[in-house]
Design an enzyme around this catalytic site. Structure first.
Site, PDB file in Angstrom:
ATOM      1  CB  SER A 137      -0.537  -0.789  -5.584  1.00 39.31           C
ATOM      2  OG  SER A 137      -0.804  -2.099  -5.953  1.00 39.31           O
ATOM      3  CG  HIS A 195      -1.771   2.525  -2.680  1.00 40.05           C
ATOM      4  ND1 HIS A 195      -0.596   2.306  -1.974  1.00 40.05           N
ATOM      5  CD2 HIS A 195      -2.117   1.417  -2.953  1.00 40.05           C
ATOM      6  CE1 HIS A 195      -0.072   1.127  -2.152  1.00 40.05           C
ATOM      7  NE2 HIS A 195      -1.082   0.341  -2.404  1.00 40.05           N
ATOM      8  CE  LYS A 199       0.214  -0.546   1.344  1.00 38.00           C
ATOM      9  NZ  LYS A 199      -0.729  -1.597   0.825  1.00 38.00           N
TER      10      LYS A 199
HETATM   11  C1  PLP Z   1      -0.601  -3.095   0.848  1.00 40.69           C
HETATM   12  C2  PLP Z   1      -1.738  -3.350   0.077  1.00 40.69           C
HETATM   13  C3  PLP Z   1      -2.544  -4.368   0.555  1.00 40.69           C
HETATM   14  C4  PLP Z   1      -2.026  -5.361   1.849  1.00 40.69           C
HETATM   15  O1  PLP Z   1      -2.207  -4.582   3.034  1.00 40.69           O
HETATM   16  P1  PLP Z   1      -1.521  -5.022   4.103  1.00 40.69           P
HETATM   17  O2  PLP Z   1      -2.131  -4.497   5.371  1.00 40.69           O
HETATM   18  O3  PLP Z   1      -0.152  -4.728   3.871  1.00 40.69           O
HETATM   19  O4  PLP Z   1      -1.509  -6.556   4.183  1.00 40.69           O
HETATM   20  C5  PLP Z   1      -3.832  -4.659   0.082  1.00 40.69           C
HETATM   21  N1  PLP Z   1      -4.384  -4.242  -1.281  1.00 40.69           N
HETATM   22  C6  PLP Z   1      -3.517  -3.000  -1.700  1.00 40.69           C
HETATM   23  C7  PLP Z   1      -3.888  -2.512  -3.107  1.00 40.69           C
HETATM   24  C8  PLP Z   1      -2.207  -2.823  -1.168  1.00 40.69           C
HETATM   25  O5  PLP Z   1      -1.593  -1.850  -1.777  1.00 40.69           O
END
Ligand code: PLP
Length: 396
Positions: free
Chosen positions: A183, A211, A246
């Site tokens: 990320s 992602h 996302k």
């Molecule tokens: C954003 C993210 C999460 C968390 O997900 P949420 O739905 O925002 O709690 C988990 N793993 C990765 C790699 C992320 O980027």
């Protein structure tokens, strides 16, 4: 109270080190379409920091679907999924998610953090071994800690080191956990080699594709599909997790894999069992989003074009642009104050790119985490490139 005095002093230390985090109050600048134009603490800014990679978060079809879902099911789900919170919309979404990513069964969660924090302890415990990439997301790490399994951290992407650790461990059960797209760096894990290692050492593999889903793979089916490891080629030892806030533009997460494994998770994941189910209105929106993602090749092509344009525009700057092919394009500045200065310089030019500092990234690698979205235009990217080139000149 001396405790609070100590916290006060430590908050001042954070200020001194440039590490105090602040929230900005954000609203869309006009209609929310695209979500790239924001009013941030009263100031209009062009934003390069959202994970809404396909620009779907404000899509009219999703807004309409939320309203339809709320009219049919209400707003709250009222209970945990094992009581009465598992709506028909949630059940249908799980079937569609599993089919979309090419795996037998899926379980839909209200958040990605809770998914990973709960999954890992459901899979391994005391006496087991966990192998974790050094750059994994915080929620995988927290899940690992909650599990009480022995944690072996391998250097980012160093699968030789992972292979040695898997071979050496005497643990009865071993689990490898990794981000699929990292990320803060935008690098992509080598899933085929990871799976081969897990096969050789009889380990399970848990992949976090927060992602990659929507962005990578045929029709945005994710990093595992991009690696050719889904459908008929799916392995029973892979658990695929991805978030839905996302590229999917809504909220929540899911885990998918072998039907027995997913049934086990349904029985044992405390963050699933002891929490209120995700609202049906969001599941309804996610079903609409899946259709847009599936039909989103033009969005993905535009996004790839913007990535290439940004990278060629930033070539030759004094800062290191990490070698990423994903919409996450980190510009490594180094020091915390230096990264904040570049962020402030961009802000003065009407651009918003957050500086990411330790502990989110390793000490000395503070960076601007630029993220691109299909909602950006070429002119948006050019504005960012021009601003950064101007700031680099000023800094030189
Ligand atoms: C954003 C993210 C999460 C968390 O997900 P949420 O739905 O925002 O709690 C988990 N793993 C990765 C790699 C992320 O980027």
């Amino acid at each position: 109270m001396s405790w609070l005095d100590e916290f006060d002093a430590r908050l001042r230390d954070l200020d001194a080190a440039g590490l105090r985090r602040v929230r900005r109050v954000v609203r869309p600048d006009g209609a929310p379409e695209g979500g790239t134009r924001l009013i941030v603490d009263g100031e209009p800014l062009l934003a390069f920091c959202s994970n809404d990679y396909l620009g779907l978060a404000a899509h009219p079809a999703l807004i309409e679907a939320v309203c339809t879902g709320a009219r049919e099911f209400g707003v709250g789900s009222g209970a945990s999924p094992l009581v009465s919170g598992h709506s028909a919309a949630n059940a249908e979404l799980e079937r569609e998610l599993a089919a979309f990513v090419g795996l037998p069964r899926a379980l839909y969660f209200y958040a990605g953090y809770a998914t990973n924090a709960g999954l890992v302890p459901a899979l391994v415990g005391e006496g087991d071994a966990l192998h974790s990439d050094a750059l994994n997301h915080a929620c995988l790490i927290d899940g690992a800690r909650l599990s009480r399994a022995a944690i072996h951290r391998y250097p980012h992407g160093d699968l030789d080191a992972l292979g040695r650790a898997l071979a050496k461990s005497g643990a009865r059960r071993q689990l490898v956990i990794t981000d699929a797209v990292f990320s803060m760096d935008g690098t992509i894990a080598d899933l085929r080699t990871l799976l081969a290692l897990c096969e050789r050492h009889d380990a399970l593999l848990l992949i976090d594709d927060a992602h990659g889903l929507g962005v990578l793979g045929p029709q945005g089916r994710g990093t595992l599909a991009a690696a050719g490891l889904t459908g008929a080629a799916a392995s029973r030892r892979v658990l695929y997790m991805a978030t839905l806030g996302k590229a999917l533009g809504v909220s929540g997460a899911f885990v998918a894999g072998d039907a027995t494994l997913v049934e086990w998770l349904l029985q044992k994941t405390r963050s699933y069992i002891f929490a209120t189910a995700a609202p049906a209105a969001l599941a309804t929106a996610l079903r609409a989003s899946l259709r847009l993602v599936e039909a989103g090749d033009a969005r993905r092509a535009h996004l790839r074009h913007l990535i290439a344009r940004l990278r060629s525009g930033l070539a030759g700057l004094p800062w290191h642009l990490a070698p990423s092919t994903t919409p996450i394009q980190p510009l490594i500045i180094g020091g915390n104050q230096a990264a904040l200065a570049v962020m402030d310089g961009l802000r003065a030019r009407g651009l918003w790119v957050p500086a990411i500092r330790p502990p989110t990234v390793p000490e000395g690698s503070a960076r601007l985490r630029i993220t691109l979205s299909a909602a950006h235009t070429e002119a948006d990217v050019d504005r960012l490139v021009d601003a950064l080139r101007g700031l680099a000149h000023g800094a030189a």
